[in-house]
Design an enzyme around this catalytic site. Structure first.
Site, PDB file in Angstrom:
ATOM      1  N   CYS A 172      30.424  37.932  33.137  1.00  0.00           N
ATOM      2  CA  CYS A 172      29.671  37.167  32.135  1.00  0.00           C
ATOM      3  C   CYS A 172      28.497  37.992  31.597  1.00  0.00           C
ATOM      4  O   CYS A 172      27.603  38.401  32.355  1.00  0.00           O
ATOM      5  CB  CYS A 172      29.170  35.865  32.770  1.00  0.00           C
ATOM      6  SG  CYS A 172      27.837  35.051  31.879  1.00  0.00           S
TER       7      CYS A 172
ATOM      8  N   CYS B 173      25.089  36.454  32.198  1.00  0.00           N
ATOM      9  CA  CYS B 173      24.693  36.604  33.603  1.00  0.00           C
ATOM     10  C   CYS B 173      24.124  37.997  33.855  1.00  0.00           C
ATOM     11  O   CYS B 173      23.122  38.166  34.565  1.00  0.00           O
ATOM     12  CB  CYS B 173      25.889  36.365  34.530  1.00  0.00           C
ATOM     13  SG  CYS B 173      26.710  34.775  34.312  1.00  0.00           S
TER      14      CYS B 173
ATOM     15  N   CYS C  30      36.893  11.103  69.008  1.00  0.00           N
ATOM     16  CA  CYS C  30      36.732  12.558  69.019  1.00  0.00           C
ATOM     17  C   CYS C  30      35.481  12.976  68.249  1.00  0.00           C
ATOM     18  O   CYS C  30      35.341  12.686  67.046  1.00  0.00           O
ATOM     19  CB  CYS C  30      37.978  13.209  68.418  1.00  0.00           C
ATOM     20  SG  CYS C  30      37.767  14.920  67.900  1.00  0.00           S
TER      21      CYS C  30
ATOM     22  N   CYS D 233      36.146  15.261  65.323  1.00  0.00           N
ATOM     23  CA  CYS D 233      36.722  14.501  64.208  1.00  0.00           C
ATOM     24  C   CYS D 233      35.626  13.815  63.405  1.00  0.00           C
ATOM     25  O   CYS D 233      35.674  13.780  62.162  1.00  0.00           O
ATOM     26  CB  CYS D 233      37.712  13.457  64.714  1.00  0.00           C
ATOM     27  SG  CYS D 233      39.080  14.126  65.700  1.00  0.00           S
TER      28      CYS D 233
END
Length: 441
Positions: free
Chosen positions: A56, A59, A190, A193
């Site tokens: 870019c 940028c 768990c 989890c």
């Protein structure tokens, strides 16, 4: 050895380079999916972050001011940068659609604010200090905001985008689907989890949006639906498996952050995504659309239709289409034109001397190009593009350093070409003897 090194460097420049904008010696902190949560989301600091792409131009021009601002703000406000072209999953979480995009991560990390100021170092510093002042005043008033995981752009990050799977719906929903499925087998008790749950939900929302519903995240409570769990030998929690129609399920071995999950999902999506469109160069707009937002633009110049007929031309187009599909992960633009229809373009690429069909790879940001020297075949084009991909091959600068004039032409109708009709002349009234007297032999 010097000529070889020069060729390598030129080849690298064609591909816009992989050199990062920022180095460890700069005060700008390079961020990626692996460190973003820890450095930014879980931080109490105010962050000013640039999402950029190496190719870019805007940028590139911002880099010096961004470094200068980071040095001025050192110890006060943290300044970071994300290569959103490389880390597309991270950019997608925050709805990055253009470069550079600047965001302020303040009190509520779930809702970063866009930086709307000028792109000079002084303006950036002023904007950061104003945001810092608002953050401090908010804390004084007791409105400290929340600190937690960011939500993906366009999605709530809730469980709504995670499909609940059971023994009853698993086969129909997952195994019979043409889409890609990431399935988590979990247990409610768990701990790992529970830690994964917000990441899984956030990733599900982002992936749903980015893949237009072609990649799904699901979850199975393995303590309740033991049929599906036992079928796939689930022994630990959480276990994540990837399902693709007609293939054996694959264990997901990647990281457990939303960024990691999104990145892997997008990789699989690109594997199954259609090839980029192969467009005929009909006008300047077509060329800009295919080339300006691509790292490389692959252009084939095919023989005139009178030289090949429809069958011959379609053969060349089939070769290009196959190569476009082979290199679809590169997100290159693919174009073709008829010999003679864009003479200025051919001249700037030096194509005329090599005959037709011909091919060039153009970097419109660097205004550099490389020519196919081998055969216009799957093997020849593959070798040409492979060499470019690894930074090899000879490159040149476009004539005058700009894309030449592109003419508006009519689209090929898919048919064989027709010779122009010749005019018929009636010579019956012409007295040839007067102007061209007979010569007696």
């Amino acid at each position: 050895m010097k000529p070889l090194l020069s060729g390598v460097l030129l080849g690298c420049s064609l591909l816009v380079g992989v050199q990062a904008f920022y180095s460890p010696s700069d005060d700008v902190i390079e961020l990626n999916p692996s460190n973003f949560n820890k450095e930014v989301i879980q931080s109490d600091s105010l962050w000013l972050i640039e999402f950029y792409a190496p190719w870019c131009g805007h940028c590139q021009r911002l880099t010096a001011d961004w470094k200068k601002a980071a040095t001025a703000l050192k110890g006060i406000v943290k300044v970071g940068a994300v290569d959103a072209d490389e880390h597309k999953s991270l950019g997608s979480q925050y709805g990055i659609s253009g470069f550079p995009t600047l965001k302020i991560f303040g009190a509520n990390k779930n809702k970063p604010e866009p930086y709307q100021g000028a792109r000079t170092s002084q303006a950036i510093v002023d904007g950061a200090l104003n945001a810092l002042r608002a953050l401090v005043n908010g804390r004084l008033s007791g409105k400290s905001g929340s600190s937690g995981y960011s939500k993906p752009h366009g999605g709530s990050g809730s469980k709504d985008d995670v499909v609940e799977l059971t023994d009853d719906n698993f086969d129909k929903t997952v195994l019979e689907s043409d889409d890609v499925w990431f399935v988590e087998f979990f247990a409610p008790w768990c701990g790992h989890c529970k830690s994964l749950e917000p990441e899984w939900a956030a990733a599900a929302s982002a992936i749903k949006e980015q893949t237009k519903g072609k990649v799904h995240l699901g979850a199975v409570d393995a303590t309740v639906h033991q049929g599906a769990s036992s079928r796939y030998g689930i022994r630990g929690f959480p276990t994540i498996k990837i399902f693709r129609k007609g293939e054996e399920p694959q264990d997901y071995q990647g990281g457990r952050t939303r960024g990691d999950i999104i990145e892997r999902a997008l990789e699989l999506f690109s594997d199954n995504a259609p090839a980029p469109e192969l467009s005929e160069i009909l006008n300047e707009e077509v060329l800009k659309k295919s080339c300006e937002d691509s790292q490389l633009c692959i252009i084939g110049i095919l023989p005139h239709i009178l030289d090949t007929g429809a069958a011959g031309r379609n053969g060349y187009l089939d070769v290009m289409a196959k190569m476009a599909d082979k290199y679809k992960k590169k997100s290159w633009g693919w174009l073709w034109g008829e010999a003679g229809s864009q003479m200025e373009l051919e001249a700037s690429l030096g194509i005329g001397g090599f005959g037709y069909p011909a091919m060039a790879a153009i970097n419109t940001r660097k205004m550099k190009f490389a020519l196919l020297r081998g055969s216009f075949s799957e093997t020849g084009i593959h070798e040409f593009l492979r060499e470019l991909s690894v930074g090899r091959g000879s490159t040149s600068t476009l004539a005058a350093g700009v894309i030449p004039k592109i003419h508006t032409v009519e689209a090929w109708d898919g048919k064989d070409g027709q010779l122009p009709e010749e005019e018929e002349y009636d010579l019956s009234d012409v007295e040839l003897d007067e102007e061209f007297p007979r010569i007696e032999l």
